[in-house]
Write a protein that holds these residues in place. Structure first.
Motif, short mmCIF file in Angstrom:
data_model
loop_
_atom_site.label_atom_id
_atom_site.label_comp_id
_atom_site.label_asym_id
_atom_site.label_seq_id
_atom_site.Cartn_x
_atom_site.Cartn_y
_atom_site.Cartn_z
N ALA A 1 -12.49 0.81 10.82
CA ALA A 1 -11.82 0.00 9.57
C ALA A 1 -12.38 0.22 8.07
CB ALA A 1 -11.82 -1.33 9.82
N ARG A 2 -13.92 0.54 8.40
CA ARG A 2 -14.32 0.85 7.10
C ARG A 2 -14.28 2.14 6.58
NH1 ARG A 2 -19.20 0.16 8.77
NH2 ARG A 2 -19.65 -1.81 8.06
N GLU A 3 -13.97 3.13 7.39
CA GLU A 3 -13.62 4.43 7.09
C GLU A 3 -12.26 4.60 6.45
OE1 GLU A 3 -13.11 9.00 9.24
OE2 GLU A 3 -13.61 7.13 10.38
N ALA A 4 -11.40 3.86 7.17
CA ALA A 4 -10.03 3.77 6.47
C ALA A 4 -9.67 3.08 5.13
CB ALA A 4 -9.10 3.02 7.39
N LEU A 5 -10.55 2.10 4.92
CA LEU A 5 -10.68 1.36 3.83
C LEU A 5 -11.29 2.38 2.62
CD1 LEU A 5 -9.91 -1.35 2.14
CD2 LEU A 5 -12.09 -2.16 2.72
N GLU A 6 -12.50 3.12 2.86
CA GLU A 6 -13.13 3.94 2.09
C GLU A 6 -12.11 5.02 1.51
OE1 GLU A 6 -16.73 5.32 3.85
OE2 GLU A 6 -17.67 3.40 3.49
N ARG A 7 -11.09 5.46 2.63
CA ARG A 7 -10.36 6.72 2.25
C ARG A 7 -9.35 6.05 1.30
NH1 ARG A 7 -9.03 10.00 7.72
NH2 ARG A 7 -11.17 10.97 8.17
N LEU A 8 -8.73 4.89 1.51
CA LEU A 8 -7.69 4.44 0.77
C LEU A 8 -8.48 4.29 -0.78
CD1 LEU A 8 -6.35 1.62 2.71
CD2 LEU A 8 -5.31 3.62 2.31
N ARG B 1 -1.11 7.43 7.10
CA ARG B 1 -1.84 7.45 8.30
C ARG B 1 -3.03 6.67 8.02
NH1 ARG B 1 -2.45 14.06 8.60
NH2 ARG B 1 -2.90 13.55 6.64
N THR B 2 -3.53 6.68 6.98
CA THR B 2 -4.77 5.83 6.80
C THR B 2 -4.27 4.40 6.72
OG1 THR B 2 -5.87 7.43 5.43
CG2 THR B 2 -6.68 5.39 5.41
N ILE B 3 -2.99 3.98 6.11
CA ILE B 3 -2.69 2.85 6.14
C ILE B 3 -2.48 2.07 7.78
CG2 ILE B 3 -0.79 1.21 5.25
CD1 ILE B 3 -0.52 3.07 2.87
N GLY B 4 -1.61 2.98 8.34
CA GLY B 4 -1.23 2.69 9.62
C GLY B 4 -2.52 2.53 10.47
N ARG B 5 -3.45 3.29 10.29
CA ARG B 5 -4.76 2.93 11.21
C ARG B 5 -5.38 1.60 10.98
NH1 ARG B 5 -10.17 6.88 11.12
NH2 ARG B 5 -11.32 5.80 12.74
N LEU C 1 0.83 -1.25 0.04
CA LEU C 1 0.21 0.16 0.15
C LEU C 1 0.88 1.27 -0.03
CD1 LEU C 1 -2.93 -0.98 2.61
CD2 LEU C 1 -2.94 -1.07 -0.09
N HIS C 2 1.85 1.11 0.64
CA HIS C 2 3.03 2.25 0.56
C HIS C 2 3.47 2.79 -0.90
CE1 HIS C 2 3.36 3.78 4.68
NE2 HIS C 2 3.36 2.55 5.27
N ARG C 3 3.55 1.49 -1.74
CA ARG C 3 4.00 1.67 -2.90
C ARG C 3 3.03 2.19 -3.90
NH1 ARG C 3 7.00 -3.74 -5.30
NH2 ARG C 3 6.88 -2.38 -6.98
N LEU C 4 1.86 2.37 -3.54
CA LEU C 4 0.80 2.87 -4.23
C LEU C 4 0.75 4.38 -3.95
CD1 LEU C 4 -1.96 0.34 -4.02
CD2 LEU C 4 -0.31 0.65 -5.67
#
Length: 236
Positions: free
Chosen positions: A218-225, A191-195, A183-186
């Motif tokens: 978790a849903r919020e972090a995934l939606e932000r990604l 911060r969203t990845i870490g959460r 995910l960092h390579r993308l």
């Protein structure tokens, strides 16, 4: 190997042409082959006959007798020289034609222009596309079942999606380290990845109860990604 094979026909034709030339020259200068048949005309000179009593009795010559017998039988072998000369000529002609054909087939040609091909898709682009196609299933996994199991199941599906896109997991990496690295390579928000990774570790290794706030986080972090991928052009 291919260059050696292409030289063999020339290596075989050159000696054959040389031998044919030597045979043709030999046939043209040799006295043993009568290329032109003799006319049979003889020069006669009128002389006074000599009495037979003054002439010695001639001794029969074997060679002359054989020649006379050949003339009487009508056997003329001069055509053998013509046949041999024509055979040599035709053989040389065939060899020259084969040599010309080989030279024409191996002439220099302009290399073909490479056809336009699609650019190779980078692994990061394949991962982004895979996450785009699997986004509904990831969100559905978070909302299915107990909170802890739902977060773990969503993370496991995220790992499988990334691996299927062509970025394998290294031997020394854990599941969390592997997904975070990709995910960092993308070029996503760390911060969203870490959460999201922290919620997975809590659900995977802790024993205390987890409430719906963890599921919502978790849903919020995934939606932000997914929103970041959409803004970068990876998602449509």
């Amino acid at each position: 190997m291919r260059g050696q094979r292409s030289v063999r026909p020339v290596a075989a034709l050159v000696p054959a042409v040389a031998v044919g030339l030597l045979l043709l020259v030999w046939a043209s200068v040799s006295d043993r082959i009568a290329v032109v048949s003799p006319s049979g005309r003889k020069l006669s000179v009128n002389r006074r006959p000599v009495p037979q009593s003054y002439l010695p009795s001639p001794q029969p010559d074997p060679l002359e007798q054989a020649r006379r017998r050949g003339e009487q039988s009508g056997l003329d072998l001069s055509w053998i020289g013509d046949l041999l000369a024509w055979a040599v000529f035709l053989a040389m002609l065939v060899l020259l034609l084969l040599l010309a054909r080989w030279v024409w087939q191996h002439r220099w040609r302009r290399p073909p222009t490479p056809s336009q091909t699609d650019a190779e898709v980078l692994p990061e682009a394949r991962v982004s596309r895979a996450l785009s196609e699997d986004a509904p299933a990831l969100l559905a996994a978070i909302g299915d079942g107990e909170v802890r199991n739902a977060i773990v199941a969503c993370w496991a599906r995220l790992e499988e999606t990334i691996a299927a896109a062509g970025l394998p997991r290294l031997r020394h990496e854990t599941s969390a380290e592997y997904v975070v690295r990709v995910l960092h390579r993308l070029d996503l928000d760390p911060r969203t990845i870490g959460r999201l990774a922290a919620l997975y570790r809590e659900a995977r290794f802790s024993e205390h109860p987890m409430g719906e706030d963890a599921r919502a986080g978790a849903r919020e972090a995934l939606e932000r990604l997914h929103d970041e991928l959409r803004q970068s052009g990876a998602l449509r």
